[in-house]
Design a protein around this motif. Structure first.
Motif, PDB file in Angstrom:
ATOM      1  N   LYS A   1      -5.704  17.346 -28.362  1.00 49.13           N
ATOM      2  CA  LYS A   1      -5.796  17.210 -26.699  1.00 49.13           C
ATOM      3  C   LYS A   1      -7.223  17.175 -25.874  1.00 49.13           C
ATOM      4  O   LYS A   1      -7.568  17.684 -26.420  1.00 49.13           O
ATOM      5  CB  LYS A   1      -4.024  18.372 -26.769  1.00 49.13           C
ATOM      6  CG  LYS A   1      -3.429  18.023 -27.309  1.00 49.13           C
ATOM      7  CD  LYS A   1      -2.419  19.480 -26.331  1.00 49.13           C
ATOM      8  CE  LYS A   1      -1.344  19.418 -27.680  1.00 49.13           C
ATOM      9  NZ  LYS A   1      -0.047  20.560 -27.404  1.00 49.13           N
ATOM     10  N   SER A   2      -6.986  16.797 -25.057  1.00 46.55           N
ATOM     11  CA  SER A   2      -8.501  16.686 -24.103  1.00 46.55           C
ATOM     12  C   SER A   2      -8.590  18.351 -23.942  1.00 46.55           C
ATOM     13  O   SER A   2      -9.864  18.396 -24.138  1.00 46.55           O
ATOM     14  CB  SER A   2      -7.967  15.832 -23.223  1.00 46.55           C
ATOM     15  OG  SER A   2      -7.402  16.576 -22.117  1.00 46.55           O
ATOM     16  N   GLY A   3      -7.145  18.971 -24.023  1.00 47.08           N
ATOM     17  CA  GLY A   3      -8.209  20.496 -22.900  1.00 47.08           C
ATOM     18  C   GLY A   3      -8.843  21.351 -25.089  1.00 47.08           C
ATOM     19  O   GLY A   3      -9.493  22.479 -24.722  1.00 47.08           O
ATOM     20  N   GLU A   4      -8.575  20.388 -25.689  1.00 43.02           N
ATOM     21  CA  GLU A   4      -9.398  20.982 -27.041  1.00 43.02           C
ATOM     22  C   GLU A   4     -10.750  20.826 -27.425  1.00 43.02           C
ATOM     23  O   GLU A   4     -11.294  20.537 -27.792  1.00 43.02           O
ATOM     24  CB  GLU A   4      -8.255  21.063 -28.398  1.00 43.02           C
ATOM     25  CG  GLU A   4      -6.955  21.894 -28.774  1.00 43.02           C
ATOM     26  CD  GLU A   4      -5.687  21.044 -29.230  1.00 43.02           C
ATOM     27  OE1 GLU A   4      -6.105  19.610 -29.362  1.00 43.02           O
ATOM     28  OE2 GLU A   4      -5.343  22.143 -29.091  1.00 43.02           O
ATOM     29  N   PHE A   5     -10.951  19.533 -26.923  1.00 40.03           N
ATOM     30  CA  PHE A   5     -12.572  18.223 -26.488  1.00 40.03           C
ATOM     31  C   PHE A   5     -13.528  19.534 -26.375  1.00 40.03           C
ATOM     32  O   PHE A   5     -14.449  19.447 -27.706  1.00 40.03           O
ATOM     33  CB  PHE A   5     -12.480  18.117 -26.649  1.00 40.03           C
ATOM     34  CG  PHE A   5     -12.731  16.078 -26.379  1.00 40.03           C
ATOM     35  CD1 PHE A   5     -10.843  16.511 -27.418  1.00 40.03           C
ATOM     36  CD2 PHE A   5     -11.508  15.561 -25.469  1.00 40.03           C
ATOM     37  CE1 PHE A   5      -9.766  15.288 -27.776  1.00 40.03           C
ATOM     38  CE2 PHE A   5     -10.618  13.996 -25.396  1.00 40.03           C
ATOM     39  CZ  PHE A   5     -10.420  14.703 -26.941  1.00 40.03           C
ATOM     40  N   GLY A   6     -13.881  20.872 -26.015  1.00 42.27           N
ATOM     41  CA  GLY A   6     -14.651  21.796 -25.920  1.00 42.27           C
ATOM     42  C   GLY A   6     -14.886  22.415 -27.062  1.00 42.27           C
ATOM     43  O   GLY A   6     -16.362  22.787 -27.316  1.00 42.27           O
TER      44      GLY A   6
ATOM     45  N   GLN B   1     -17.216  10.947 -27.641  1.00 42.45           N
ATOM     46  CA  GLN B   1     -18.090  12.251 -27.896  1.00 42.45           C
ATOM     47  C   GLN B   1     -17.839  13.346 -28.776  1.00 42.45           C
ATOM     48  O   GLN B   1     -18.998  13.795 -29.564  1.00 42.45           O
ATOM     49  CB  GLN B   1     -18.381  13.164 -26.379  1.00 42.45           C
ATOM     50  CG  GLN B   1     -19.047  12.221 -25.185  1.00 42.45           C
ATOM     51  CD  GLN B   1     -18.932  13.048 -23.906  1.00 42.45           C
ATOM     52  OE1 GLN B   1     -17.769  14.186 -24.125  1.00 42.45           O
ATOM     53  NE2 GLN B   1     -19.366  12.719 -22.777  1.00 42.45           N
ATOM     54  N   VAL B   2     -16.433  13.372 -29.210  1.00 41.68           N
ATOM     55  CA  VAL B   2     -16.581  14.677 -30.274  1.00 41.68           C
ATOM     56  C   VAL B   2     -16.475  13.348 -31.245  1.00 41.68           C
ATOM     57  O   VAL B   2     -17.167  14.309 -32.386  1.00 41.68           O
ATOM     58  CB  VAL B   2     -14.735  15.080 -29.799  1.00 41.68           C
ATOM     59  CG1 VAL B   2     -14.622  15.465 -31.322  1.00 41.68           C
ATOM     60  CG2 VAL B   2     -14.968  15.655 -28.519  1.00 41.68           C
ATOM     61  N   HIS B   3     -16.355  12.442 -31.583  1.00 45.09           N
ATOM     62  CA  HIS B   3     -16.668  11.649 -32.462  1.00 45.09           C
ATOM     63  C   HIS B   3     -17.647  11.444 -33.257  1.00 45.09           C
ATOM     64  O   HIS B   3     -17.914  11.554 -34.249  1.00 45.09           O
ATOM     65  CB  HIS B   3     -15.353  10.376 -32.570  1.00 45.09           C
ATOM     66  CG  HIS B   3     -15.422   9.163 -33.391  1.00 45.09           C
ATOM     67  ND1 HIS B   3     -15.129   9.148 -35.157  1.00 45.09           N
ATOM     68  CD2 HIS B   3     -16.516   8.462 -33.688  1.00 45.09           C
ATOM     69  CE1 HIS B   3     -14.839   8.713 -35.219  1.00 45.09           C
ATOM     70  NE2 HIS B   3     -15.495   8.114 -35.243  1.00 45.09           N
TER      71      HIS B   3
END
Length: 100
Positions: free
Chosen positions: A2-7, A81-83
């Motif tokens: 989920k987007s909240g976990e990207f950080g 960005q994460v990828h």
């Protein structure tokens, strides 16, 4: 994810980048050249040509993606960005495996 976990993912990737870059420096230069900040350690790799110049630029980009948001106006982290940072970490890991 989920987007909240990207950080959180980017934080973990940054730790991997920090350890990997230090490993490269220690292998080729010893631990006397190790610096406190990831940016400074990437610069050590650049100055002593420990890694290819194009990969150095990818490391700088990955490091910047891993930086936490500083202001309300900062663009939120995204899957791309994460990828990207994960792939840079994966390539760094492959480079370390090649000489160990």
């Amino acid at each position: 994810m989920k987007s909240g976990e990207f950080g959180y993912a980017l934080h973990d990737i940054r730790i991997g980048l920090e350890k990997g870059v230090k490993c490269i420096i220690i292998h080729w230069r010893g631990d006397s050249d190790i610096k406190e900040k990831l940016d400074d350690n990437i610069t050590v790799c650049k100055n002593y040509t420990l890694l290819p110049r194009d990969f150095i630029e990818e490391l700088y980009d990955a490091k910047n993606h891993c930086n936490p948001l500083q202001h309300d106006t900062d663009v939120q982290k995204d899957y791309g960005q994460v990828h990207f940072t994960y792939k840079v970490l994966e390539e760094l890991s492959d480079k370390i495996k090649a000489f160990t």
